[in-house]
Design an enzyme around this catalytic site. Structure first.
Site, PDB file in Angstrom:
ATOM      1  N   VAL A  34       0.803  -0.815  -0.329  1.00  0.00           N
ATOM      2  CA  VAL A  34       0.226   0.390  -0.056  1.00  0.00           C
ATOM      3  C   VAL A  34       0.747   0.866   0.015  1.00  0.00           C
ATOM      4  O   VAL A  34       0.625   1.734   0.240  1.00  0.00           O
ATOM      5  CB  VAL A  34      -0.970   0.313   0.942  1.00  0.00           C
TER       6      VAL A  34
ATOM      7  N   VAL B  61       1.967   3.134  -5.233  1.00  0.00           N
ATOM      8  CA  VAL B  61       1.117   2.829  -6.357  1.00  0.00           C
ATOM      9  C   VAL B  61      -0.034   1.902  -5.987  1.00  0.00           C
ATOM     10  O   VAL B  61      -1.383   1.493  -6.137  1.00  0.00           O
ATOM     11  CB  VAL B  61       2.126   1.657  -6.959  1.00  0.00           C
TER      12      VAL B  61
ATOM     13  N   VAL C  17       6.499  -2.877 -17.363  1.00  0.00           N
ATOM     14  CA  VAL C  17       7.421  -1.408 -18.367  1.00  0.00           C
ATOM     15  C   VAL C  17       6.427  -0.415 -19.197  1.00  0.00           C
ATOM     16  O   VAL C  17       5.049  -1.218 -19.456  1.00  0.00           O
ATOM     17  CB  VAL C  17       7.455  -2.915 -19.750  1.00  0.00           C
TER      18      VAL C  17
ATOM     19  N   LEU D  73       1.225   2.087 -20.128  1.00  0.00           N
ATOM     20  CA  LEU D  73       1.075   2.124 -21.832  1.00  0.00           C
ATOM     21  C   LEU D  73       0.920   0.619 -22.145  1.00  0.00           C
ATOM     22  O   LEU D  73       1.336  -0.261 -21.635  1.00  0.00           O
ATOM     23  CB  LEU D  73       2.194   3.087 -21.965  1.00  0.00           C
TER      24      LEU D  73
ATOM     25  N   GLU E 221      13.088   5.802  -8.049  1.00  0.00           N
ATOM     26  CA  GLU E 221      13.318   5.197  -6.065  1.00  0.00           C
ATOM     27  C   GLU E 221      13.535   6.140  -5.512  1.00  0.00           C
ATOM     28  O   GLU E 221      14.213   6.688  -5.661  1.00  0.00           O
ATOM     29  CB  GLU E 221      13.781   3.959  -6.794  1.00  0.00           C
TER      30      GLU E 221
ATOM     31  N   ASP F 285      16.643  -0.913 -13.658  1.00  0.00           N
ATOM     32  CA  ASP F 285      15.712  -1.328 -13.955  1.00  0.00           C
ATOM     33  C   ASP F 285      14.858  -1.386 -15.972  1.00  0.00           C
ATOM     34  O   ASP F 285      14.400  -1.853 -16.224  1.00  0.00           O
ATOM     35  CB  ASP F 285      14.505   0.080 -13.518  1.00  0.00           C
TER      36      ASP F 285
ATOM     37  N   LYS G 207      13.470  -4.454 -17.629  1.00  0.00           N
ATOM     38  CA  LYS G 207      12.169  -4.045 -18.828  1.00  0.00           C
ATOM     39  C   LYS G 207      12.032  -4.908 -19.867  1.00  0.00           C
ATOM     40  O   LYS G 207      12.217  -4.906 -20.634  1.00  0.00           O
ATOM     41  CB  LYS G 207      11.808  -3.434 -18.113  1.00  0.00           C
TER      42      LYS G 207
ATOM     43  N   GLY H 191       4.666   6.999 -13.366  1.00  0.00           N
ATOM     44  CA  GLY H 191       4.237   7.768 -12.118  1.00  0.00           C
ATOM     45  C   GLY H 191       3.007   6.797 -11.123  1.00  0.00           C
ATOM     46  O   GLY H 191       2.774   5.731 -11.802  1.00  0.00           O
TER      47      GLY H 191
END
Length: 811
Positions: free
Chosen positions: A468, A471, A605, A609, A663, A674, A678, A792
């Site tokens: 929690v 995100v 990723v 999107l 991060e 990262d 991806k 975001g």
């Protein structure tokens, strides 16, 4: 004329009996009123009889309780002018009953004949009271016209004689006739018998059939037949119309609204049945008739279940082709008085499975073993075996025969939810499909069938959220705001039934109040860990379950496989599982495919999107990915877009953190790991086997900056500001920009900082946006371009939310 039957709860209190009077006196035509014993009295009479037979002197206390209850009720509902008369009649009956109990107590013996006499007093007493409350009613004695004969330790109605006697007795109908239900008498001896538990319904149906009633009304304490057990299915609702066949099937498989034998006399004489609620007479109830008006929007009318099931299996190659095996099975069971409610036979004839009550199982095993003892010795039939603690479920509806694929959908739905079907049966009429499952799967099975066959007004997804933070909290807020709209516009209810952080968890089968989940978590007593939360999810065994991982924890990702194996779909914002070893990634994908559930990670990723989904659509439609070029780090793109003469590298890193892009430890982003993860995920989804170690890394921050503590990093990173500003100015003079690019082509993968000129699609990438170029066999000259916000908490949570909704398959 009409026949009205009132059950035990409908006459169980003063308020209830006054309701009965109001209902009866409101009728515009002659009525026959059939009355049960006061609610709970029959059970109390049986208990008192057993106590007396056992020599327990406290039987008298229970007898007194029966007497006091009836006398008290007289004082509450009978008018003063008739009170003394009724008290005297009730006292006389109670004195007779007390003498019978006294006799049983003295000889310590309770025969079936005596039991029949004792339980008859329940209806005889209640009818005296009900009759006295209704104006100008006439009380009839069913011993004079309901006649039975013995059959396999039971009493069955002799309809020929009974119909004749009813016609004679009711040749002239009074305005209101009151008849005790349940009670009958033996045709030969005249001794008191009964029609079995629930027999008052049967009495009413017999009278309605012979008197050619316009309608039989069964007044009870429920609004009618429900689509399923409302104690299990919260959104079960009343079925307004049923055919006689549908009602019979539902009754035989556990729906306790009507005593099953009631249906036949009404059906045979075309008397419609109306189920009504004494305590809610305004409700429409359920109307049962020969009318087969088909509601084409629903393949099934209702779901019924028997939770007391034991499966007896008779198996052996010696049964194949042998005539009369099933005859012997059912003959010996009938002789032993064992009721069989489920039968399933293999087409090869080598196996027959039958469903009986758990209490009858040992007797069934014994009589079958004796019947087939010779075949068992010779090895032609295996030892008879049983499997107890099971449940039988039936889906019922005459529309099933008009709807192809019902059985396929039923068993597919059950399998998708991890419910194993042990045995199944379906008649050629396709009115009923019944199956046996474990008792522990019953609640889940009923919920998922009710949901899948649109008996529910909406589809339900039961969601468990781990994490929690930014995100996770954004996701829960989005769900809370969107719940009402999804329910109204798409008939989808997203029900969050579990939430956990690293320390505590909250679980509720009915759903958690999302406006208050933070306080609930803070005050929760249940300690949590990934393994504990997993165990709680599996123990809840709830249908249409979705586990949502909004953490970045490797430990949380280890529980995915267990959840998938138990038919819980997994939606992950967490990249660990999809980017770790290829074997682990592939195992999760295969497990999800095998179990018929979803493993979704679109937000791994590009945040929200539709990148992974698009790659999947291309592959599944026959295209092949030749090259992937992408800017996949919203954080790094933000840093290089914000860097200027006034804002050095170190400050842009802090700005990325403040904006929620980076991060908490920005070294994770700056190291390029990262982006590596991806790229690995995209290549795998494109059909290539790739490990993180296969990716070549061209980093722009020297390795020494990743050593030491986070405080050390912040002290040292400023030393790079001047160098980067010099390079930036030179780049700006050439009208170029930095982009941290991921590329996969011809099996080779690399990530690194590149100088991009104005002709390239990456040049105009703003803020924290991501972009992916997919070169495929179909999109070779002009690659497919996917571009938009790539970082975001809000957009990532929205992407997770979209994955959750996709599991419901709504449009």
């Amino acid at each position: 004329m009409k026949v009205l039957k009132f059950g035990g709860t409908s006459v169980g209190s003063a308020e209830a009996i006054l309701n009965v009077r109001k209902i009866v006196e409101s009728q515009a035509e002659e009525v026959v009123v059939v009355v049960s014993a006061l609610g709970g009295v029959t059970d109390l009479l049986l208990r008192t009889a057993r106590e007396a037979a056992a020599g327990e002197a406290n039987y008298y206390d229970d007898y007194n309780a029966v007497a006091e209850r009836h006398h008290r009720l007289i004082g509450q509902v009978v008018d003063a002018g008739r009170k003394t008369e009724v008290q005297q009649k009730v006292t006389a009956l109670l004195d007779d009953l007390g003498n019978i109990f006294r006799g049983v107590f003295l000889i310590k013996d309770l025969s079936p004949k005596t039991t029949d006499i004792i339980v008859s007093y329940g209806e005889r007493l209640s009818c005296l009271i009900v009759n006295a409350t209704i104006d100008k009613s006439v009380l009839y004695d069913p011993l004079e016209f309901i006649k039975t004969r013995p059959h396999f330790n039971k009493h069955i109605v002799d309809f020929e004689i009974t119909d004749k006697l009813i016609a004679e007795k009711f040749e002239k109908l009074p305005r209101v006739a009151v008849v005790p239900g349940f009670i009958a008498s033996d045709l030969e001896t005249g001794e008191v018998t009964n029609l079995g538990r629930g027999g008052s319904d049967y009495t009413a149906a017999i009278l309605a059939a012979r008197l050619h009633a316009g309608q039989l009304e069964i007044w009870t304490d429920v609004d009618g037949f429900m689509t399923a057990d409302p104690k299990v299915i919260n959104n079960a609702y009343v079925i307004e119309k049923l055919s006689f066949v549908e009602a019979m099937e539902l009754c035989n498989f556990g729906a306790k609204v009507v005593y099953p034998p009631t249906i036949f006399p009404a059906f045979h004489n075309n008397v419609p049945i109306l189920i009504k609620n004494t305590f809610n007479p305004e409700s429409k109830g359920t109307y049962i008739s020969r009318d087969k008006t088909i509601d084409k929007s629903k393949a099934i009318k209702g779901i019924s279940s028997i939770n007391d099931t034991c499966l007896i299996t008779v198996q052996g190659l010696g049964m194949v082709g042998v005539i009369g095996v099933n005859y012997r099975i059912f003959k010996v069971l009938a002789k032993a008085g064992i009721s069989v409610f489920f039968v399933s036979q293999a087409s090869s004839e080598n196996t027959t499975s039958i469903g009986v009550k758990n209490g009858d199982a040992d007797t069934a095993i014994a009589v079958l073993s004796e019947e087939f003892s010779q075949e068992i010795v010779l090895g032609e039939i295996n030892k008879i075996k049983k499997e107890g603690n099971l449940a039988t479920v039936a889906i019922v509806g005459e529309n099933m025969k008009h709807t192809p694929g019902i059985a396929g959908k039923l068993f597919g739905t059950l399998g998708k939810n991890g419910i194993n079907v042990i045995a199944c049966a379906q008649g050629a009429s396709e009115t009923n499909i019944s199956f046996v499952i474990t008792l522990e799967s019953l609640r889940k099975a009923l919920n998922v069938i009710h949901d899948s066959f649109f008996l529910s007004e909406y589809q339900v997804l039961n969601v468990f959220v781990a994490g929690v933070g930014l995100v996770g909290s954004n996701l829960i807020d989005q769900i809370e705001k969107q719940q009402k709209k999804l329910l109204e516009d798409n008939s989808l209810q997203i029900r969050v039934v579990g939430v956990t952080n690293s320390k505590r968890c909250v679980l509720s089968r009915e759903g958690i109040d999302l406006t208050n989940y933070r306080a609930l978590l803070k005050n929760a007593e249940k300690v949590s860990s990934p393994q504990i939360f997993r165990d709680e999810i599996l123990a809840m065994n709830i249908f249409n379950s979705v586990f949502v991982d909004c953490t970045a924890s490797a430990e949380v990702s280890t529980i995915y496989r267990d959840l998938l194996e138990h038919n819980v779909s997994v939606v992950a914002a967490n990249k660990v599982a999809a980017s770790s070893s290829y074997e682990g990634y592939d195992l999760l994908k295969q497990t999800a495919r095998k179990r018929g559930v979803k493993f979704l990670f679109e937000t791994n990723v590009g945040a929200g999107l539709p990148i992974i989904n698009t790659i999947g659509n291309l592959i599944n439609s026959g295209d092949r990915i030749l090259k992937i070029e992408a800017v996949l780090s919203g954080t790094l793109n933000f840093i290089f877009n914000e860097m200027s003469a006034a804002i050095p590298l170190s400050k842009t890193i802090r700005l990325a953190m403040e904006a929620g892009y980076a991060e908490p430890d920005p070294r994770i982003d700056l190291s390029g790991m990262d982006v590596v993860r991806k790229l690995v995920i995209l290549a795998r989804e494109a059909g290539y086997r790739l490990e993180q170690s296969d990716v070549k890394k061209n980093l722009f921050v020297p390795e020494k900056f990743f050593e030491g503590t986070l405080d050390d990093f912040w002290k040292n990173i400023v030393t790079l500001d001047a160098e980067f500003e010099t390079k930036r100015k030179a780049l700006e003079a050439l009208s170029k920009k930095w982009r941290f690019v991921a590329k996969f082509e011809n099996g080779a993968a690399e990530v690194g900082l590149q100088e991009i000129d104005a002709s390239h699609p990456f040049y105009h990438l703003e803020g924290s946006n991501n972009i992916v170029l997919l070169t495929t066999e179909r999109y070779k000259e002009y690659p497919m371009q996917i571009k938009g916000y790539g970082a975001g908490a809000g957009v990532t949570a929205a992407g997770v939310f979209a994955d959750i909704i996709s599991i419901a398959n709504i449009r």
